[in-house]
Design a protein around this motif. Structure first.
Motif, mmCIF file in Angstrom:
data_model
loop_
_atom_site.group_PDB
_atom_site.id
_atom_site.type_symbol
_atom_site.label_atom_id
_atom_site.label_comp_id
_atom_site.label_asym_id
_atom_site.label_seq_id
_atom_site.Cartn_x
_atom_site.Cartn_y
_atom_site.Cartn_z
ATOM 1 N N HIS A 60 -36.944 17.405 67.302
ATOM 2 C CA HIS A 60 -36.517 17.230 65.913
ATOM 3 C C HIS A 60 -37.651 17.611 64.966
ATOM 4 O O HIS A 60 -38.820 17.341 65.254
ATOM 5 C CB HIS A 60 -36.110 15.783 65.636
ATOM 6 N N GLU A 61 -37.271 18.213 63.846
ATOM 7 C CA GLU A 61 -38.228 18.461 62.766
ATOM 8 C C GLU A 61 -38.023 17.386 61.703
ATOM 9 O O GLU A 61 -36.895 17.107 61.295
ATOM 10 C CB GLU A 61 -38.023 19.837 62.153
ATOM 11 N N ALA A 62 -39.135 16.783 61.254
ATOM 12 C CA ALA A 62 -39.070 15.753 60.228
ATOM 13 C C ALA A 62 -39.143 16.379 58.843
ATOM 14 O O ALA A 62 -39.960 17.264 58.587
ATOM 15 C CB ALA A 62 -40.213 14.757 60.414
ATOM 16 N N HIS A 63 -38.279 15.896 57.950
ATOM 17 C CA HIS A 63 -38.266 16.335 56.556
ATOM 18 C C HIS A 63 -38.485 15.130 55.651
ATOM 19 O O HIS A 63 -37.972 14.036 55.919
ATOM 20 C CB HIS A 63 -36.925 16.983 56.199
ATOM 21 N N LEU A 64 -39.212 15.347 54.576
ATOM 22 C CA LEU A 64 -39.444 14.287 53.606
ATOM 23 C C LEU A 64 -38.213 14.122 52.719
ATOM 24 O O LEU A 64 -37.593 15.103 52.301
ATOM 25 C CB LEU A 64 -40.662 14.632 52.751
ATOM 26 N N GLN A 65 -37.867 12.878 52.422
ATOM 27 C CA GLN A 65 -36.686 12.553 51.628
ATOM 28 C C GLN A 65 -37.088 11.668 50.450
ATOM 29 O O GLN A 65 -37.812 10.686 50.631
ATOM 30 C CB GLN A 65 -35.651 11.828 52.492
ATOM 31 N N VAL A 66 -36.650 12.037 49.247
ATOM 32 C CA VAL A 66 -36.858 11.198 48.079
ATOM 33 C C VAL A 66 -35.720 10.183 48.007
ATOM 34 O O VAL A 66 -34.543 10.557 48.069
ATOM 35 C CB VAL A 66 -36.920 12.029 46.779
ATOM 36 N N LEU A 67 -36.057 8.917 47.893
ATOM 37 C CA LEU A 67 -35.068 7.844 47.905
ATOM 38 C C LEU A 67 -34.868 7.265 46.505
ATOM 39 O O LEU A 67 -35.655 7.523 45.596
ATOM 40 C CB LEU A 67 -35.520 6.731 48.856
ATOM 41 N N GLY A 68 -33.833 6.473 46.357
ATOM 42 C CA GLY A 68 -33.618 5.756 45.111
ATOM 43 C C GLY A 68 -33.080 6.633 44.003
ATOM 44 O O GLY A 68 -32.402 7.633 44.226
ATOM 45 N N GLY A 69 -33.401 6.271 42.769
ATOM 46 C CA GLY A 69 -32.853 6.944 41.603
ATOM 47 C C GLY A 69 -33.256 8.391 41.470
ATOM 48 O O GLY A 69 -32.563 9.167 40.810
#
Length: 282
Positions: A60-69
């Motif tokens: 698997h390749e990890a990707h950064l995710q922006v959370l919240g608003g």
């Protein structure tokens, strides 16, 4: 080490390294690890990497995710543009990879699978030597070893090949596998690729072609596949979004497949299933 203790340990290290940034760090929310940086909450998504048949997951390749608003409003990689200097960018890059490693620990069916992590090009420019040493200590705390990790580096903005080549060699000496990411976006110089000597070359999405316009892509990728074999590299083809692109990737002899058609990024990894051994005749 239990996950709660790991989070506490890395938060303590962060407070020592960055006094006055107590609002930054890791927390466990809903059974997942998230990190806080520059007033934003960030998480991990995992995109499966498939074998050429498109049926078996190998990593698997990890990707950064922006959370919240801010989710969907701010591209995750734009967070790196908000760093004030090289030292902060290097810190952020390592912290993001630590976040992904912590979330990977939560995935119980990953025996035999690898975790692919992106390294920001500016880290290679800012850190003069001993590449991989600091992160090796992070992995050890997480119970992971460099042989489980693929580090993805983009050959972007490196006029001279020497600094990137040295970094790749140092990573590989520590047991990491290294992939050159997005090959063909800025350059498709095979002599340069040979000098860099990675383990894997991942072709940029511009080379896979678009739906209904794949004749050029077939020829270009077939030629690149031949050269990758000559150099002893594995070939990864990403951004596969439709059946024709998948066909081209298979005809080119890809070792890795990635894209929305074969597996979208998600919070949870897909299980790693070992291939069945053929039964021996009685």
């Amino acid at each position: 080490m239990p996950l709660t203790e790991l989070v506490h340990y890395f938060n303590k290290r962060q407070r020592l390294a960055r006094p006055g940034c107590d609002e930054e760090g890791f927390e466990i929310v809903g059974g997942r690890v998230r990190m806080h940086f520059a007033g934003r909450a960030l998480g991990t998504l995992f995109q499966p990497v498939m074998e050429p048949d498109g049926l078996r997951v190998i990593g698997h390749e990890a990707h950064l995710q922006v959370l919240g608003g801010d989710s969907g409003k701010v591209p995750a990689q734009a967070i790196f543009l908000e760093t004030r200097d090289d030292a902060e960018l290097v810190h952020l890059d390592r912290t993001v990879r630590t976040l992904h490693a912590l979330n990977f620990l939560l995935e119980r069916e990953q025996h035999g699978g690898f975790l692919s992590l992106n390294v920001h090009p500016q880290l290679i420019r800012a850190v003069p030597d001993h590449h991989g040493h600091v992160f090796e200590g992070v992995l050890a705390r997480c119970g992971l070893t460099p042989d489980r990790i693929v580090l993805e580096l983009a050959d972007d903005g490196f006029g001279d090949v020497s600094r990137l080549a040295v970094a790749i060699a140092e990573y590989r000496e520590r047991g990491y596998r290294v992939a050159i990411d997005n090959f063909g976006r800025h350059s498709a110089d095979l002599d340069r690729l040979e000098a860099l000597a990675p383990d894997i070359v991942k072709l940029d999405r511009c080379l896979i072609g678009h739906f209904g316009h794949l004749s050029l892509a077939k020829r270009v990728m077939s030629e690149l596949a031949v050269e990758a074999r000559r150099l002893g590299l594995q070939l990864g083809i990403q951004c596969i979004e439709n059946p024709l692109q998948l066909q081209v990737a298979r005809e080119a002899g890809a070792d890795w497949l990635q894209g929305s058609l074969v597996g979208r990024p998600a919070e949870a990894c897909l299980p790693i299933v070992k291939p069945r051994r053929p039964r021996q005749a009685a």
